[in-house]
Scaffold this motif. Structure first.
Motif, PDB file in Angstrom:
ATOM      1  N   THR A   1      -6.941  -0.192  -6.593  1.00 16.89           N
ATOM      2  CA  THR A   1      -7.604   1.029  -6.146  1.00 16.89           C
ATOM      3  C   THR A   1      -8.074   1.875  -7.316  1.00 16.89           C
ATOM      4  OG1 THR A   1      -6.059   0.989  -4.285  1.00 16.89           O
ATOM      5  CG2 THR A   1      -7.384   2.982  -4.548  1.00 16.89           C
TER       6      THR A   1
ATOM      7  N   HIS B   1      -4.908   8.511  -5.739  1.00 15.55           N
ATOM      8  CA  HIS B   1      -6.073   7.874  -5.140  1.00 15.55           C
ATOM      9  C   HIS B   1      -7.339   8.526  -5.691  1.00 15.55           C
ATOM     10  CE1 HIS B   1      -8.963   6.411  -2.219  1.00 15.55           C
ATOM     11  NE2 HIS B   1      -8.054   5.532  -1.819  1.00 15.55           N
TER      12      HIS B   1
ATOM     13  N   VAL C   1      -3.298   3.962  -1.948  1.00 14.19           N
ATOM     14  CA  VAL C   1      -3.406   3.189  -3.184  1.00 14.19           C
ATOM     15  C   VAL C   1      -2.752   1.823  -3.001  1.00 14.19           C
ATOM     16  CG1 VAL C   1      -2.663   3.042  -5.601  1.00 14.19           C
ATOM     17  CG2 VAL C   1      -3.521   5.206  -4.682  1.00 14.19           C
ATOM     18  N   ASP C   2      -3.489   0.754  -3.315  1.00 15.80           N
ATOM     19  CA  ASP C   2      -2.947  -0.600  -3.303  1.00 15.80           C
ATOM     20  C   ASP C   2      -2.256  -0.888  -4.633  1.00 15.80           C
ATOM     21  OD1 ASP C   2      -3.827  -1.111  -0.779  1.00 15.80           O
ATOM     22  OD2 ASP C   2      -5.585  -2.266  -1.379  1.00 15.80           O
TER      23      ASP C   2
ATOM     24  N   PRO D   1     -12.383   1.718  -6.752  1.00 17.00           N
ATOM     25  CA  PRO D   1     -11.586   0.636  -6.166  1.00 17.00           C
ATOM     26  C   PRO D   1     -12.262  -0.725  -6.304  1.00 17.00           C
ATOM     27  CG  PRO D   1     -11.719   2.519  -4.682  1.00 17.00           C
ATOM     28  CD  PRO D   1     -12.729   2.746  -5.765  1.00 17.00           C
TER      29      PRO D   1
ATOM     30  N   ARG E   1       0.868  -1.180   0.000  1.00 17.43           N
ATOM     31  CA  ARG E   1       0.000   0.000   0.000  1.00 17.43           C
ATOM     32  C   ARG E   1       0.900   1.225   0.000  1.00 17.43           C
ATOM     33  NH1 ARG E   1      -5.654   1.507   2.826  1.00 17.43           N
ATOM     34  NH2 ARG E   1      -6.281   0.368   0.967  1.00 17.43           N
TER      35      ARG E   1
END
Length: 399
Positions: free
Chosen positions: A67, A93, A50-51, A153, A41
């Motif tokens: 995400t 994000h 954000v992954d 996401p 992450r």
């Protein structure tokens, strides 16, 4: 043998894994090819939260961004970078992206991926549309650039490792773009690569979760900078018709298939193709090659699934985003109302699912690139390419 599976996100169980990794040492397979996969992450700035899932098949690496709608960030094949240098420096994000900014161009605030989907309910240029509201009445709404899926996401993410040949790594994700009294579309995406291969495969399903019909627009925005894009790089495609989107694209029509070096003040040009495919399968392919023909990248897809192809040329300065986009889709990126009038908006019946597949490959060396050229030339033999001198009123809202 069943594949190894590991679930990273499952919203229905309130399950989420922050950091995780697996490689050829921790999960030995019957192959000497090293590989690895890692989930992290990101923290700080606009990327906070954000992954990121990084996949490396030994020679080909890329990152999946759950995400951001299961988009694909930068990639690399044997040291050749896949992607581009956007003025948007971080993986943003969705919470920091306001789609209606600058007259509906806010999508561009998060735009820096190698591969990003545009859709699902709409894509293309901003514009107004008419929908049925919660009271059953017609209502005018504004649709921003390229829709919502890239800023939604995933609610489910898992990794699968095939433990028998061809030893495939797959990242599977589910993203839902839904609302009450409106569209309810589910994207189920499988992004995979075989160990040691030069290719990446996207296998997507889009399902209408409602019992009533819903519209679908889907376009894959595949973006390239150096080393594939450079002065005198070229794009090759088996072409039935080619037309400029607008007056700006008409200016360089004689060199539509070739590219400039970074050019200060360059304004984007877009060309719309009707492609040729195999008479038996309707499979087609597009090639982007560097100036010397020693390096290329190709897209392979079905014209039955995605009959529309757009070429985006933005050879601006490096600082302003030197990039070209190869864009297969169900429609051309015009305002949705125009695409509906032309019959290119897909209608999914209640509960219906449509499948979409795209393969991206890298070709190193003149012989490998030339082989792709020969395949495209073979498809072209079925018809002579027609290059239209002005926008086609069937394909372009500017026509």
């Amino acid at each position: 043998m069943n594949p190894f599976r590991f679930i990273l996100t499952d919203v229905s169980r309130n399950h989420w894994v922050s950091d995780w990794s697996l490689d050829s040492e921790t999960l030995p397979l019957k192959t000497s090819q090293p590989w690895k996969i890692r989930k992290t992450r990101l923290h700080g700035g606009l990327q906070d939260g954000v992954d990121l899932i990084e996949v490396d098949n030994g020679v080909f690496s890329f990152s999946v961004i759950p995400t951001r709608g299961m988009g694909i960030g930068r990639g690399s094949y044997r040291g050749h970078a896949l992607g581009w240098d956007s003025p948007v420096r971080d993986l943003v994000h969705p919470a920091f992206v306001e789609l209606n900014d600058r007259g509906g161009l806010g999508w561009l605030k998060g735009f820096n991926e190698w591969i990003v989907r545009c859709g699902l309910s709409s894509n293309g240029a901003p514009g107004t549309d008419v929908v049925i509201d919660n009271n059953g009445n017609e209502a005018q709404v504004f649709l921003p650039l390229h829709g919502k899926i890239a800023n939604t996401p995933a609610r489910f993410v898992e990794v699968q490792i095939q433990q028998e040949p061809p030893f495939q790594i797959t990242v599977r994700g589910v993203v839902e773009e839904s609302m009450l009294f409106g569209p309810a579309l589910r994207l189920t995406s499988e992004i995979s690569t075989e160990l040691g291969s030069n290719a990446l495969h996207l296998s997507d399903q889009v399902t209408n979760l409602n019992s009533t019909p819903e519209e679908l627009e889907l376009l894959y925005h595949c973006n390239y900078g150096p080393p594939f894009l450079e002065q005198d790089a070229a794009v090759l495609a088996p072409t039935r018709t080619l037309s400029p989107r607008d007056a700006r694209a008409q200016e360089d029509l004689t060199t539509y298939d070739r590219f400039r070096a970074p050019t200060e003040g360059y304004v984007e040009q877009v060309y719309f193709y009707e492609l040729l495919g195999s008479p038996q399968t309707q499979q087609t392919q597009v090639l982007l090659k560097n100036a010397s023909g020693s390096l290329g990248t190709s897209l392979h897809f079905s014209l039955e699934q995605m009959p529309c192809f757009s070429l985006w040329k933005n050879t601006a300065s490096q600082e302003n985003g030197y990039v070209t986009g190869l864009e297969p889709g169900t429609n051309y990126p015009n305002p949705k109302r125009f695409e509906r009038e032309q019959g290119r908006v897909v209608v999914l019946q209640g509960g219906e699912t449509r499948n979409y597949a795209l393969t991206l490959a890298v070709h190193e060396g003149r012989d490998a690139v030339r082989e792709l050229e020969r395949q495209i030339e073979a498809l072209q033999r079925s018809a002579e390419a027609q290059v239209l001198l002005a926008p086609d009123a069937r394909l372009s809202a500017a026509g």
